[in-house]
Write a protein that holds these residues in place. Structure first.
Motif, short mmCIF file in Angstrom:
data_model
loop_
_atom_site.label_atom_id
_atom_site.label_comp_id
_atom_site.label_asym_id
_atom_site.label_seq_id
_atom_site.Cartn_x
_atom_site.Cartn_y
_atom_site.Cartn_z
N LYS A 96 0.66 -1.28 0.05
CA LYS A 96 0.06 -0.01 0.13
C LYS A 96 0.93 1.27 -0.20
O LYS A 96 1.79 1.46 0.84
N HIS A 105 -6.39 2.08 -4.01
CA HIS A 105 -6.82 1.21 -3.00
C HIS A 105 -7.49 -0.13 -3.21
O HIS A 105 -8.11 -0.59 -2.45
N PRO A 127 -7.53 -3.96 -4.32
CA PRO A 127 -6.70 -5.19 -3.93
C PRO A 127 -6.22 -5.76 -4.99
O PRO A 127 -6.62 -5.60 -6.29
N THR A 156 -15.44 -14.06 -2.76
CA THR A 156 -15.21 -13.21 -1.61
C THR A 156 -13.77 -12.78 -1.67
O THR A 156 -12.62 -13.45 -1.35
N TYR A 157 -13.64 -11.50 -2.34
CA TYR A 157 -12.54 -10.87 -2.17
C TYR A 157 -12.49 -9.99 -1.02
O TYR A 157 -13.37 -9.19 -0.69
N PRO A 200 -10.90 -7.24 0.67
CA PRO A 200 -9.94 -6.34 0.33
C PRO A 200 -8.95 -5.98 1.41
O PRO A 200 -8.90 -4.89 2.10
N TRP A 201 -7.99 -6.72 1.58
CA TRP A 201 -7.20 -6.74 2.69
C TRP A 201 -6.62 -5.20 2.89
O TRP A 201 -6.47 -4.91 4.05
N ASP A 202 -5.88 -4.99 1.90
CA ASP A 202 -5.31 -3.77 2.04
C ASP A 202 -5.98 -2.59 2.19
O ASP A 202 -5.64 -1.62 2.71
N ASP A 203 -7.27 -2.61 1.80
CA ASP A 203 -8.02 -1.59 2.08
C ASP A 203 -8.62 -1.51 3.50
O ASP A 203 -8.80 -0.27 4.02
N GLU A 224 -6.70 -6.79 10.07
CA GLU A 224 -5.89 -7.73 9.82
C GLU A 224 -5.63 -8.28 11.24
O GLU A 224 -5.34 -9.56 11.45
N THR A 225 -5.57 -7.49 12.43
CA THR A 225 -5.80 -8.11 13.66
C THR A 225 -6.86 -8.96 13.85
O THR A 225 -6.49 -9.97 14.42
N GLU A 243 -0.27 -10.00 10.84
CA GLU A 243 0.20 -8.96 11.72
C GLU A 243 -0.94 -9.13 12.82
O GLU A 243 -2.05 -8.54 12.62
N PHE A 244 -0.53 -9.46 14.18
CA PHE A 244 -1.40 -8.77 15.14
C PHE A 244 -0.53 -8.98 16.35
O PHE A 244 0.37 -9.58 16.65
N SER A 249 -8.53 -15.35 -3.84
CA SER A 249 -8.78 -14.74 -2.77
C SER A 249 -7.67 -14.90 -1.72
O SER A 249 -6.94 -16.22 -1.96
#
Ligand SMILES: Nc1ncnc2c1ncn2[C@@H]1O[C@H](COP(=O)(O)OP(=O)(O)OP(=O)(O)O)[C@@H](O)[C@H]1O
Ligand SMILES: Nc1ncnc2c1ncn2[C@@H]1O[C@H](COP(=O)(O)OP(=O)(O)OP(=O)(O)O)[C@@H](O)[C@H]1O
Ligand SMILES: [Mg+2]
Ligand SMILES: [Mg+2]
Lengths: 361, 317, 290, 451, 361
Positions: free
Chosen positions: A58, A73, A75, B14-15, B17-20, B26-27, C114-115, C193
């Motif tokens: 990113k 933004h 993916p 199902t995408y 959108p992780w980086d979004d 993510e946690t 990451e967590f 995905s």
């Protein structure tokens, strides 16, 4: 197909507190069908730039557009790109066929269509007889062909390469280069190719983008980068053997600028040097443009050190008062440790600002 | 092209959108992946251990559902009963003896298995089997071979080596019970060490040895300077695991000797067991377990401080 | 590093001499391993084919025709024996599957997401091994009763999975870290995905670690006595180890030769497992640090 | 599948009456009972020694005790003393109507009029030997401990067909059998096994410690001697002793009723090969049962054996289905003599029926196993009439039946003493002193608990 | 220091029954102080030869002598050699200093002497400031320098290299080449250097030994191998881009030999071709010796395909009736896909036996 527009791209890594600016305000547009190579030394931010374009990283700031779609933004899955890695990243548990068909399978193509497309691509890449093998049974070059094929079958909008050939040896590289050119040509989409090998950059690209320490140094067609480098860095990085540099000083003699290197004086025809009178400069000379004379008094005296015969040319190393100098001599040259002198045309001299490294003339 | 041919590009269902997502997501996903483990861990470790702590603060007759608050009385009693210190001591002997022997034998087997060329696979399988067969079978076989009636090891010990009388049962002998427990345990568990070290040995590239040979190194030097350092990391881990497992080992001791003869093989877990089911003192038994736990915890912390098995030398291969 | 030794082989031998010595040592060692390692298994096997009376009165090395018999194996035809074995197999398989699934997921999370505190997490898990399981029978019984899993094989599977878990997660975590992230990224580029990439790319490559974790879980499940005893009180759901003890306590005629026959039957599956899976297994165990 | 704890509408019953024959018997009865009533049965196999206590502990601590179990009374004494057992007088009366009067020989089954056990059978302790071996070696039936020792030595040292046979099977595992054996040996030495006697035998109000050092050490010495002629004593408990007897591993032992005979007979009939069958039949027939010999110089009339231990069912008052449990046992035992007799068939020789009419009844006497092994019935009768009849209760004050003595019964140090002596962990004297201190401690606890 | 004498070296691997002849009757002498490079394609037996010399493999037959010491059956430890591997084989658990001192420690040198020697070597290799680091913290080039240092300190009698630079990139290679030459020069012992990179072979060696399929093809100084290859294989393998090959036929016209390639005829001055009249031959031409003419009729007609500009030269690809042909053109050449013709001097033609590949002329 769209072009790629990278605007003010900056990426800062935050590695346990201390910030690393990997990419620093990069602006770059890659036209539809254009092949742009991002070249630079290790750690200069090439991979990071490419991963931002791919969507794997990113950006910290800046935008990336594919045509007029802002993908900053989005993916990676929604960008419809093809990406070739340095570590080839074939799935070791799938056959070549399955590797190549994987993207199609994800996208939902039928079995027949997958097979058809894969075979078509395999033909183009001359790996038809490898389809049943596992990646581990292929040579590096073949693996990279498969990876290429995997990208190819999906008809991507954008092609990205991250040093796809850096693990291959020279022969294989030379062999694969035309293949890549052919493939990208065929698909006709914008291509961003990352490498640290200037030869690759020179031979394959429509334009070369030289990047240094996160910043773009020069973006231009290969010949221009070679002949008209805009900075000492570019001049040194592009071309093999590297440009040789010496310390010099510009003087104004009778209104014309004169270059002084140690006790030697050179008249420079170029304009615009007036302002530099009295300044220290770096003097660059490509080894290709230096001549060797048998007469030790004809130019700068040089003691022959070593020859590296390449067959069609020789790289000869000389010891001069300016340190070790490499010269490209002709194939039959055999220095034999004797005394020579080095001569060059004043036209071939490149001048750079001693502190900033910016090209003066 | 794909779209031109009329083939719609169906995105995978199902995408995410992780980086979004904000970093938090993510946690959340990360924690989600370990959630099943946490739940299981809660069930099998946290809750029972908490229960044991709580129970250790009560007087509890095993067959009486009513608990009486006892405060720390159980702990005072634990530290005062003579059998506790004896059992702790025997437990340490058993743990240290077993671990060291297992380490030595396991390492040695790994080195040999790594070198032999013929029958390697079969022998490795047979050796591994020792670790995989149920403890109860090991006990049954051990009892059989050490049985004075038709037991082959008993016979060998008696007739060939004169270690014990012809009709004596070594497992019932004060002199031999602990030693045999350690030996039998080693037969079964040394393989644990072997598996890990053999895996590491396989991962050492030949070229390291070749480079050393070029330097003139002999086999001992190669072992000392290449093999051993490369194994060190895993050996530290394995020693920790094995020590803990052996200290807490109950089944094989109980099956073979029930802590006897006398108290000769009563280690702390055996003592805790006897305290529950023979003395019917459940609260006290829990106090013993808690003390064992604290002892191990303290030892483990010291071990980590001294050897730090979690920091492994970075390697290039 | 300060002391220096003279060049040459160990004990001042020449390098060739040293090689011969180590070769000899290797042979001797192999012989010892064969004798000590394989021998009890051989012994068990041969006793399983020897008449029970002979077994308990004298030492026989090989079941010669006069004492050879298959009769000992009739004990396996007793209905509860094969119930025990069947249950053990079910529990072992169930445990393996659960452990592999859960540890794959957690290992992936630890390796790729990451967590906070994740490094400490796996280490804290190992603390669970520090508590002696002897006295936790009663709380376990209560917990399992409350969640309604008491007396079911599922309940035992869950308990055994939980016990294997810290180790399996650790193994998987370390192993997934060795798989290049590029493989997964390539899948995302292909449009997969995150889940799909995990399933199609990471999982198949984890095979050695899966087998290693499976081995560990198998060893635990196949071995387990304590948990089965507590959580599966009923004869028809219990597993081998408590079952055989029960049989020994109950059956008033169960000679050692019969026990050896049963033992042999229980030893074969692990032997096959070890024979066919060892190469993966060793790869999976190539983890290095906690 | 029944959950371990049993759901509320089930009758949860844990029993160690559980071998192949029992299992099918229970199965039949269970389904019949469930058909005839609204109750569901959950019959669980309890381990023999140790494991059943473990199970009970789990269940009780979990607040979910079973509805019934089987054991001798001393094994549930703690449960009884904390009021967790239900009186079963009515069930027993109902059973008595079918099977004849209860004959527990004065064993402790509860205080006052209440009884807390539905007895199934009693255990009469005795001495068993191989008559064929005696004959071959020219040995005489022992009357004293010394005789036993002499015979043990003779058998142990005999060659030929008895090369592998040991002299005596001594229980040395610190569990039930060694404890029982020690108590019986002490009684045969003319003192109280558990170490308690009435302060005032007439009033029978207060107990005191009585464990004379010389006698106890003599008995321990005897045990130590015996251990030389025994296979590894630490491996011998109730179960192993039976199996080893069947296989003819020793020529004499301490045991209960005609249990070894019954097991051997049953094993014989289960054999396929005729040769093996005959061999085992021979062992069964040759097993002779007599009262346990006396310590040298002690007259049989001074034998302190008071009452054989009754084994039976206990019902938990706080179980989920106490009523169902009662109904079950009534249904099972008060049905018909045929049904009652079938229980003894499942475990031949192990129990002496506690109800007086059973042993004389036709269904009992017509058991299939008695066709081939008539001597088994004879031996059982001998145990009942001769051993129980003449050797138990000779000394009136030996009957110390009370909660305190019950409490002592389930102490573990008696067996532990034997274990320590036979494994040489302690000298005889040392073991005695250690045991004595344990005795004092336990007695103090008992007094505290039942004061 | 001794020379290396390899006589009739043969090595046969017995891989589960089927025999692989990895090295086939190789004869090679390396004089004291001489730098000989063994070059050949992958799998041709280079490594095997070297490992036999090192003592890591046992030859199937043949002898190896160092001076007049027959070492064929001596263990590695007694050969006193230095050996550098492709995969660098530094001990990851030892610091750079310890790595370099390891051989000395084994040999029994005192601590002080070890430190002194290591420092000396480090200076030569310019890694003095890396001594305290661990190998993992070094770049590939630095690691290879350390490995070199480790060999260097021991004063070996023989220096062996197995593709020490194949994992490094072009820039690092060019940088390290002179270092290796300097080091081997300094020690002055015979050196056997294995590589599959013909450029390395050409530039570094006193003599190049080209090996193909286990057999020595040609052993000669670099220039000779380039200019006078004795077989088609050597010609193709040495030189970049590769020699271009065509099918031809020798005819005897009026007593002189004439070469026919398709419809073209060339008069060959060379003698000794008489015997070949009527035979099929392979015709070789180095891309450097082909000229491009704007006039499509001036020579062999060729359609321009692709340019790879290198800065000081361009590799241009043409489509001709003989297939794709590469020509080295000058830096400013830009073919632009148009029609040209290719011209060459008859002197530059190499002729090879069509079946055996042996040089004819
Ligand atoms: N994940 C990361 N976390 C922190 N720093 C990073 C990360 N990835 C790269 N960097 C740093 O960012 C800078 C640029 O790295 P990048 O990988 O883009 O270089 P590169 O030009 O691709 O180099 P190379 O030719 O070695 O591949 C480097 O200083 C690198 O150390
Ligand atoms: N240990 C071995 N067992 C069997 N065959 C082998 C072995 N080592 C090498 N070979 C075979 O011998 C031949 C020569 O191998 P070698 O490694 O010497 O080639 P190389 O020239 O060094 O190739 P590269 O450039 O790939 O290193 C090859 O066909 C190879 O497959
Ligand atoms: Mg990069
Ligand atoms: Mg090689």
């Amino acid at each position: 197909m769209p072009d790629i527009e990278i605007r003010n791209l900056t990426k800062v890594y935050d590695e346990s507190g201390n910030k690393i600016v990997a990419v620093d305000d990069v602006d770059l547009t890659i036209e539809d069908g254009e092949f742009v190579t991002l070249v630079g030394p290790s750690g200069c931010g090439k991979t990071t730039t490419l991963r931002c374009v791919a969507g794997l990283n990113k950006p910290t700031s800046g935008t990336i557009k594919f045509g007029d779609r802002d993908v900053t933004h989005k993916p990676v899955q929604e960008r419809n790109i093809a990406l070739l890695f340095q570590d080839i990243a074939l799935y070791p548990h799938m056959s070549v066929q399955e590797n190549m068909a994987y993207g199609l399978k994800i996208t939902g193509f039928s079995r027949e269509e997958r097979i058809a497309r894969v075979e078509e691509a395999a033909e183009l890449l001359q790996i038809t007889d490898q389809l049943k093998k596992m990646p581990a049974d292929l040579s590096g070059g073949q693996q990279q062909r498969v990876a290429l094929g995997r990208s190819l079958v999906r008809d991507p909008e954008i092609f990205l390469f991250d040093e796809p050939m850096s693990d291959l040896d020279a022969k294989l590289k030379a062999e694969l280069r035309p293949v890549i050119e052919k493939v990208t040509d065929e698909i006709g989409c914008p291509t961003l190719y990352v490498t640290h090998d200037q030869e690759e950059a020179m031979t394959m690209s429509d334009r070369v983008a030289v990047i240094n320490d996160g910043k773009l140094a020069q973006v231009a067609p290969p010949k221009e980068v070679y002949d008209e480098p805009n900075s000492q860095f570019v001049s040194q990085f592009i071309g093999q053997p590297s440009t040789q540099f010496f310390d010099g000083n510009v003087r104004s003699v009778n209104g014309t600028a004169e270059l002084a290197v140690s006790d030697y004086r050179f008249n420079l025809a170029s304009d615009g040097l007036e302002g530099w009178a009295g300044e220290d400069v770096r003097v660059g000379l490509r080894p290709q443009y230096i001549q060797v004379s048998d007469d030790p008094a004809a130019g700068i005296p040089a003691t022959h050190l070593l020859d590296e015969p390449l067959g069609d040319a020789t790289h000869s190393f000389f010891d001069t008062e300016f340190g070790e100098v490499v010269v490209v001599t002709d194939p039959d040259f055999d220095g034999n440790g004797e005394e020579y002198s080095l001569i060059f045309r004043e036209d071939d001299i490149q001048l750079y600002d001693a502190t900033s490294g910016v090209r003066i003339a | 092209m794909a779209s031109e041919t009329g083939e719609s590009i169906r995105p995978g269902r199902t995408y995410i959108p992780w980086d979004d997502l904000p970093v938090k997501r993510e946690t959340v996903a990360g924690v989600g992946t370990i959630l099943p483990v946490v739940v299981l861990y809660l069930l099998i470790a946290v809750l029972p251990i908490a229960f044991a702590f709580w129970a250790s603060l009560h007087h509890i007759h095993t067959l009486n559902p009513e608990w009486q608050w006892a405060g720390l009385a159980n702990y005072r009693e634990v530290l005062n009963i003579s059998t506790f210190w004896g059992s702790l001591w025997r437990g340490i002997i058993y743990m240290v003896g077993s671990t060291l022997l297992q380490l030595a034998v396991g390492l040695w087997m790994a080195l040999v298995l790594n070198r032999i060329t013929r029958g390697q696979k079969l022998l490795t399988a047979v050796v591994f089997t020792a670790y995989l067969i149920p403890t109860i079978i090991v006990s049954l076989v051990a009892m059989r071979v050490f049985d004075p009636a038709g037991g082959v090891f008993q016979m060998m010990g008696a007739e060939w080596f004169g270690l014990w009388g012809g009709r004596e049962a070594p497992l019932g002998s004060r002199d031999w019970a602990m030693r045999l427990l350690i030996l039998i345990g080693t037969w079964k568990f040394a393989v644990f060490v072997t598996i890990f070290t053999l895996a590491q040995l396989r991962a050492i590239p030949d070229r390291f040895y070749e480079a050393a040979k070029v330097c003139g190194a002999n086999r001992w030097q190669m072992f000392r300077d290449i093999t051993l350092p490369r194994l060190m990391g895993i050996v530290l881990v394995v020693v920790l695991l094995r020590s803990v497992f052996m200290f807490n080992k109950f089944d094989i001791i109980w099956q073979l000797t029930e802590g006897g003869p006398g108290n000769a093989t009563t280690t702390l877990p055996v003592l805790a067991y006897k305290t529950v089911y023979t003395d019917q003192a459940y609260g006290l038994a829990n106090a013993i377990s808690v003390v064992m736990f604290l002892f191990l915890l303290a030892s483990a912390i010291v071990y980590f401080k001294i050897f730090n098995p979690s920091e492994e030398v970075e390697t290039t291969t | 590093m300060s002391q220096s030794e003279p060049p040459g082989g160990i004990f001042g031998l020449s390098y060739d001499g040293e090689m011969r010595v180590t070769e000899a040592l290797k042979l001797v060692s192999t012989a010892i391993i064969v004798i000590v390692g394989a021998w009890p298994i051989y012994w068990m096997t041969q006793l399983a084919f020897t008449q029970y009376g002979t077994v308990e009165s004298s030492v026989t090395v090989f079941p010669t025709p006069d004492i050879f018999t298959f009769d000992n194996f009739t004990v396996l035809t007793q209905p509860e024996m094969y119930t025990y074995m069947f249950n053990t197999v079910v529990v072992a398989i169930g445990t393996i599957v659960t452990v592999v699934l859960v540890s794959l997921l957690a290992g992936y999370g630890l390796a790729r997401l990451e967590f906070p505190q994740k490094e400490n997490f796996a280490r804290i898990l190992l603390i669970g091994y520090l508590f002696s399981p002897i006295v936790i029978g009663i709380p376990l019984y209560q917990i399992w009763q409350n969640i309604g899993l008491l007396g079911t094989r599922t309940g035992l599977i869950i308990a055994l999975s939980a016990i294997s878990m810290p180790f399996a997660v650790w193994l998987m975590w370390k192993y997934i870290m060795t798989i290049p992230a590029a493989h997964e990224e390539a899948a995302w580029v292909d449009g997969a995905s995150r889940w799909r990439g995990f399933r199609d790319v990471v999982v198949p490559q984890c095979r050695p670690a899966i087998i290693a974790a499976a081995l560990f879980a198998f060893a635990l499940a196949w071995n387990d006595f304590t948990f089965a005893q507590i959580l599966l009180p009923q004869t028809d759901t219990t597993t081998f180890a408590p079952g055989i003890l029960r049989a020994m306590g109950q059956a008033q005629f169960l000679p050692d030769a019969y026990l050896m026959a049963i033992s042999l039957a229980m030893t074969l599956p692990p032997l096959l497992f070890a024979y066919f899976m060892q190469s993966y297994l060793l790869k999976g165990f190539q983890v290095r640090a906690l | 599948l029944g959950g371990g704890g049993g759901s509320d509408d089930e009758v949860h019953f844990i029993t160690d009456y559980y071998n192949g024959a029992w299992e099918s018997l229970w199965g039949d009865l269970e389904s019949q009972f469930e058909d005839e009533t609204d109750f569901q049965m959950n019959i669980e196999e309890g381990g023999m020694s140790g494991t059943q206590e473990g199970r009970l502990a789990q269940l009780i601590q979990a607040g979910n005790p079973p509805d019934a179990n089987t054991s001798t009374f001393d094994q549930v004494a703690d449960i009884w003393s904390t009021d967790q057992l239900e009186p079963v007088n009515d069930v027993v009366s109902a059973i008595e109507e079918v099977n004849g009067e209860l004959n527990a020989g004065g064993a402790f089954l509860g205080e006052g009029d209440e009884i807390y056990q539905i007895p199934h059978g009693v255990y009469v302790s005795n001495f068993q030997y191989r008559a064929d071996v005696y004959e071959e070696l020219g040995l005489d039936e022992p009357e004293t401990f010394s005789d036993v020792l002499e015979n043990a030595q003779a058998i142990d040292e005999a060659g030929g067909p008895f090369e592998d046979m040991r002299g005596y099977g001594l229980a040395g595992a610190p569990t039930g059998k060694s404890q029982d054996e020690l108590l019986v040996l002490l009684a045969s030495a003319g003192i109280s096994g558990i170490g308690l006697r009435w302060k005032d035998p007439d009033a029978r109000e207060e107990l005191e410690i009585h464990w004379p050092e010389d006698t106890v050490t003599q008995v321990l010495e005897y045990i130590k001697q015996l251990s030389q002629y025994s296979p590894d004593p630490t491996s011998i408990g109730w179960a192993d002793s039976l199996s080893q007897w069947v296989q003819g591993q020793y020529g004499q032992c301490y045991h209960l009723n005609a249990w070894p005979v019954g097991v051997t007979a049953q094993a014989a009939e289960g054999q396929d090969s005729q040769e093996a069958k005959e061999g085992l039949r021979h062992v069964a027939r040759s097993t002779e049962i007599i009262a346990y010999p006396m310590l040298d110089g002690v007259d049989p009339s001074e034998n302190w054996l008071s009452a054989p231990a009754p084994d039976g069912y206990h019902i938990f008052s706080n179980g989920g289905n106490t009523e169902g449990a009662k109904e079950w046992f009534e249904w099972v035992y008060a049905d018909s003599m045929e049904q009652t007799a079938s229980f003894y068939e499942a475990d031949p020789g192990r129990f002496l029926p506690t109800y007086s009419d059973v042993i004389e009844s036709d269904p009992f006497r017509n058991q299939a196993l008695f066709q081939e092994h008539e001597h088994l019935l004879e031996k059982l009768e001998y145990v009942q009439d001769e051993i129980w009849g003449n050797h138990y209760g000779s000394v009136d004050e030996a009957n110390t039946s009370s909660p305190e003595s019950l409490y002592m019964q389930r102490q573990w140090f008696y067996g532990e003493m034997v274990n320590r002596v036979v494994t040489d962990s302690m000298g005889v004297q040392e073991a005695y002193e250690w045991g004595y201190s344990q005795l004092e401690e336990a007695f103090a606890d008992a007094q505290e608990q039942f004061a």
